[in-house]
Design a protein around this motif. Structure first.
Motif, PDB file in Angstrom:
ATOM      1  N   ARG A 242       0.824  -1.215   0.000  1.00 38.58           N
ATOM      2  CA  ARG A 242       0.000   0.000   0.000  1.00 38.58           C
ATOM      3  C   ARG A 242       0.858   1.264   0.000  1.00 38.58           C
ATOM      4  NH1 ARG A 242      -4.987   1.287   4.213  1.00 38.58           N
ATOM      5  NH2 ARG A 242      -5.556   3.324   3.329  1.00 38.58           N
ATOM      6  N   TYR A 243       2.070   1.137   0.486  1.00 41.71           N
ATOM      7  CA  TYR A 243       2.958   2.293   0.586  1.00 41.71           C
ATOM      8  C   TYR A 243       4.127   2.122  -0.385  1.00 41.71           C
ATOM      9  CZ  TYR A 243       0.409   2.639   4.986  1.00 41.71           C
ATOM     10  OH  TYR A 243      -0.580   2.693   5.936  1.00 41.71           O
ATOM     11  N   ASN A 244       4.688   3.253  -0.793  1.00 38.23           N
ATOM     12  CA  ASN A 244       5.809   3.225  -1.726  1.00 38.23           C
ATOM     13  C   ASN A 244       7.169   3.194  -1.029  1.00 38.23           C
ATOM     14  OD1 ASN A 244       4.125   3.402  -4.018  1.00 38.23           O
ATOM     15  ND2 ASN A 244       3.973   5.625  -3.794  1.00 38.23           N
ATOM     16  N   LEU A 245       7.184   3.311   0.283  1.00 40.98           N
ATOM     17  CA  LEU A 245       8.454   3.346   1.011  1.00 40.98           C
ATOM     18  C   LEU A 245       9.134   1.986   0.910  1.00 40.98           C
ATOM     19  CD1 LEU A 245      10.137   5.247   2.804  1.00 40.98           C
ATOM     20  CD2 LEU A 245       9.034   4.207   4.787  1.00 40.98           C
ATOM     21  N   HIS A 246      10.386   1.997   0.438  1.00 37.88           N
ATOM     22  CA  HIS A 246      11.089   0.744   0.158  1.00 37.88           C
ATOM     23  C   HIS A 246      12.411   0.670   0.928  1.00 37.88           C
ATOM     24  CE1 HIS A 246      13.573   3.258  -2.454  1.00 37.88           C
ATOM     25  NE2 HIS A 246      12.451   3.706  -2.997  1.00 37.88           N
ATOM     26  N   LEU A 247      13.145  -0.375   0.684  1.00 37.87           N
ATOM     27  CA  LEU A 247      14.385  -0.639   1.410  1.00 37.87           C
ATOM     28  C   LEU A 247      15.431   0.453   1.194  1.00 37.87           C
ATOM     29  CD1 LEU A 247      15.814  -2.758   3.207  1.00 37.87           C
ATOM     30  CD2 LEU A 247      16.672  -3.821   1.110  1.00 37.87           C
ATOM     31  N   GLY A 248      15.297   1.211   0.126  1.00 35.87           N
ATOM     32  CA  GLY A 248      16.253   2.283  -0.122  1.00 35.87           C
ATOM     33  C   GLY A 248      16.315   3.286   1.013  1.00 35.87           C
ATOM     34  N   PHE A 249      15.198   3.472   1.743  1.00 39.17           N
ATOM     35  CA  PHE A 249      15.213   4.402   2.865  1.00 39.17           C
ATOM     36  C   PHE A 249      16.155   3.908   3.962  1.00 39.17           C
ATOM     37  CE2 PHE A 249      13.295   6.004   6.892  1.00 39.17           C
ATOM     38  CZ  PHE A 249      13.536   7.355   6.665  1.00 39.17           C
ATOM     39  N   ILE A 250      16.207   2.610   4.191  1.00 43.05           N
ATOM     40  CA  ILE A 250      17.158   2.047   5.161  1.00 43.05           C
ATOM     41  C   ILE A 250      18.577   2.283   4.679  1.00 43.05           C
ATOM     42  CG2 ILE A 250      17.895  -0.022   6.375  1.00 43.05           C
ATOM     43  CD1 ILE A 250      15.144   1.022   7.185  1.00 43.05           C
ATOM     44  N   PHE A 251      18.815   2.097   3.385  1.00 41.01           N
ATOM     45  CA  PHE A 251      20.140   2.388   2.827  1.00 41.01           C
ATOM     46  C   PHE A 251      20.511   3.855   3.041  1.00 41.01           C
ATOM     47  CE2 PHE A 251      19.859  -1.250  -0.493  1.00 41.01           C
ATOM     48  CZ  PHE A 251      20.276  -2.156   0.488  1.00 41.01           C
ATOM     49  N   ALA A 252      19.526   4.736   2.911  1.00 41.44           N
ATOM     50  CA  ALA A 252      19.787   6.163   3.115  1.00 41.44           C
ATOM     51  C   ALA A 252      20.191   6.438   4.556  1.00 41.44           C
ATOM     52  CB  ALA A 252      18.557   6.985   2.726  1.00 41.44           C
ATOM     53  N   LEU A 253      19.496   5.823   5.511  1.00 44.15           N
ATOM     54  CA  LEU A 253      19.849   6.013   6.920  1.00 44.15           C
ATOM     55  C   LEU A 253      21.237   5.449   7.216  1.00 44.15           C
ATOM     56  CD1 LEU A 253      16.466   5.149   8.696  1.00 44.15           C
ATOM     57  CD2 LEU A 253      17.352   7.396   8.028  1.00 44.15           C
ATOM     58  N   LEU A 254      21.568   4.317   6.618  1.00 45.52           N
ATOM     59  CA  LEU A 254      22.904   3.747   6.800  1.00 45.52           C
ATOM     60  C   LEU A 254      23.964   4.665   6.190  1.00 45.52           C
ATOM     61  CD1 LEU A 254      22.212  -0.029   6.010  1.00 45.52           C
ATOM     62  CD2 LEU A 254      22.603   1.025   8.244  1.00 45.52           C
ATOM     63  N   ALA A 255      23.624   5.301   5.069  1.00 39.59           N
ATOM     64  CA  ALA A 255      24.560   6.243   4.452  1.00 39.59           C
ATOM     65  C   ALA A 255      24.792   7.453   5.354  1.00 39.59           C
ATOM     66  CB  ALA A 255      24.028   6.681   3.090  1.00 39.59           C
ATOM     67  N   VAL A 256      23.735   7.928   6.017  1.00 45.90           N
ATOM     68  CA  VAL A 256      23.882   9.038   6.967  1.00 45.90           C
ATOM     69  C   VAL A 256      24.835   8.652   8.094  1.00 45.90           C
ATOM     70  CG1 VAL A 256      22.681  10.451   8.674  1.00 45.90           C
ATOM     71  CG2 VAL A 256      21.646  10.067   6.439  1.00 45.90           C
ATOM     72  N   ALA A 257      24.628   7.457   8.648  1.00 52.95           N
ATOM     73  CA  ALA A 257      25.494   6.996   9.734  1.00 52.95           C
ATOM     74  C   ALA A 257      26.932   6.831   9.265  1.00 52.95           C
ATOM     75  CB  ALA A 257      24.965   5.675  10.294  1.00 52.95           C
ATOM     76  N   TYR A 258      27.098   6.315   8.067  1.00 60.11           N
ATOM     77  CA  TYR A 258      28.462   6.114   7.547  1.00 60.11           C
ATOM     78  C   TYR A 258      29.177   7.439   7.323  1.00 60.11           C
ATOM     79  CZ  TYR A 258      32.174   5.385   4.173  1.00 60.11           C
ATOM     80  OH  TYR A 258      33.387   5.424   3.524  1.00 60.11           O
ATOM     81  N   VAL A 259      28.492   8.391   6.718  1.00 59.06           N
ATOM     82  CA  VAL A 259      29.131   9.686   6.448  1.00 59.06           C
ATOM     83  C   VAL A 259      29.448  10.406   7.753  1.00 59.06           C
ATOM     84  CG1 VAL A 259      28.795  11.959   5.391  1.00 59.06           C
ATOM     85  CG2 VAL A 259      28.120   9.895   4.162  1.00 59.06           C
TER      86      VAL A 259
END
Length: 418
Positions: A242-259
């Motif tokens: 029903r929602y468009n939110l996908h696993l890429g958002f988790i990747f984005a949060l991991l990228a924030v933590a990594y940077v």
């Protein structure tokens, strides 16, 4: 209580007051206050445009001097209705009959923000190192081409297929940005010029691949579009179909933590920041400036490439064309500026812009407000972020590094006491 104890108590209270005042001074004189002020001024500018273009306001203003209350009521209705619709389309749908339906706009905003977070981080890393990565569009396109080809042409099981496609996109983005880094490090070519030129090269290269059968173009199709991504390469939905939110958002949060870790806790990040502050001093300190410059662009390109491949595997899974970047490469510059080139700031700035994108269409449909006004608000944010003295003057914010008056008096008292 003796006079000595009373005086000591007064000094303690005064020192506590000075400490709180200085803490508040640091908050309002920092970049966060300027960013918030820029958003407020941009929203006010958008409100003025809504007022000017609203037919109801125009009609009521024709007889303003006879019944001014009608004009003010029309202004309140137009501006309030527009931003109410924006909020309803970006955060919470008050008209929904269930919690699942009411929260859907927020998930859409997070979906829109996902590639902006990644691309914004790529631009922010360059900014912290003194480099202007303006090549987000080209890096996203080549990353989408590389990751997309893996996504539809190679058959592997999930999640290996998805991870290989993501890695291929990141490598492609890193290589594309690395070209500009090598030119900057070893020939002195300015990265703004080279990244802009690489945008054009990437665009026409991907356009050629999309229009050539046997490369990226879907078999039997005359349109410049790829085939559908294989199911094993698609990023799964986080909250259901029903929602468009996908696993890429988790990747984005991991990228924030990594940077964040890279810039604040690693020796490589220290070298990045040192070169950004003063390349000559960094060289004297033993940092290999050319190598660091190339490394910065590789990391930046990989992050932007992650945004590009996320678009392909998470959002546009039915095949993509040469407009897959959707202006994200340039919006990322605004996101990085608004976020102060800090990972957490970039994340919140990207979510704000994702909300603008998600709510803008609802605002247009519900209130008839042109969606271009949202783009004007985004442009005004850039304008005000680029002019911090103007924002500080409007909101009477103190200059950074300048101590408040009471703080100076406290310092003089401490010097006398010493």
């Amino acid at each position: 209580m003796s006079d000595t104890q009373t005086s000591a108590e007064h000094r303690r209270v005064a020192d506590d007051s000075d400490r709180w005042r200085e803490a508040l001074h640091r908050i309002v004189s920092g970049s966060w206050a300027v960013s918030l002020g820029a958003i407020v001024l941009a929203v006010l500018g958008g409100s003025i445009m809504i007022i000017v273009t609203d037919p109801g306001v125009q009609q009521a203003s024709a007889y303003f001097f006879s019944r001014p209350s009608d004009t003010f009521a029309a202004i309140g209705s137009s501006v309030g209705g527009a931003y109410y619709a924006l909020f309803r389309g970006a955060v919470w749908d008050f008209g929904a009959d269930s919690f699942a339906g009411a929260i859907r706009p927020l998930t859409q905003s997070l979906t829109m923000a996902t590639p902006l977070i990644m691309a914004g981080l790529g631009v922010a890393v360059g900014f912290r190192a003194g480099l202007f990565n303006i090549g987000g569009r080209g890096q996203m396109l080549v990353a989408a081409a590389a990751g997309g080809w893996i996504g539809f042409a190679v058959d592997m099981p999930w999640p290996l297929h998805m991870l290989v496609a993501v890695l291929a996109g990141m490598v492609a983005g890193a290589v594309w940005a690395g070209i500009a880094g090598v030119l900057k490090a070893y020939t002195g070519a300015h990265e703004v010029i080279t990244t802009i030129m690489l945008n054009y090269v990437g665009f026409y290269l991907v356009s050629y691949l999309l229009a050539t059968p046997g490369l990226l173009q879907a078999p039997g199709s005359s349109n410049p579009k790829t085939p559908h991504m294989l199911t094993s390469a698609i990023m799964p939905d986080l909250l259901g179909r029903r929602y468009n939110l996908h696993l890429g958002f988790i990747f984005a949060l991991l990228a924030v933590a990594y940077v964040w870790w890279l810039l604040n806790r690693s020796s490589t990040g220290f070298a990045f920041r040192a070169v950004g502050e003063n390349p000559a001093a960094a060289k004297v300190a033993g940092i290999d400036v050319p190598r660091t410059t190339v490394s910065v662009m590789l990391v930046a390109g990989a992050l932007v490439g992650l945004a590009g491949v996320t678009q392909v595997l998470g959002t546009v899974t039915t095949g993509f064309s040469y407009d897959i970047d959707a202006g994200i490469g340039f919006d990322a510059i605004t996101v990085a500026l608004l976020g102060g080139s800090r990972p957490i700031g970039v994340m919140f700035a990207a979510i704000l812009f994702g909300a603008f994108k998600a709510g803008g269409s609802v605002m247009q449909a519900a209130e008839g407000v042109p969606i271009e006004i949202v783009q004007v608000v985004q442009a005004l944010i850039v304008l005000f972020i680029a002019a911090p003295p103007l924002v500080r003057a409007v909101f009477r914010l103190p200059q950074p590094g300048k101590r408040p008056k009471r703080g100076k008096r406290a310092a003089r008292r401490q010097e006398v006491a010493a």
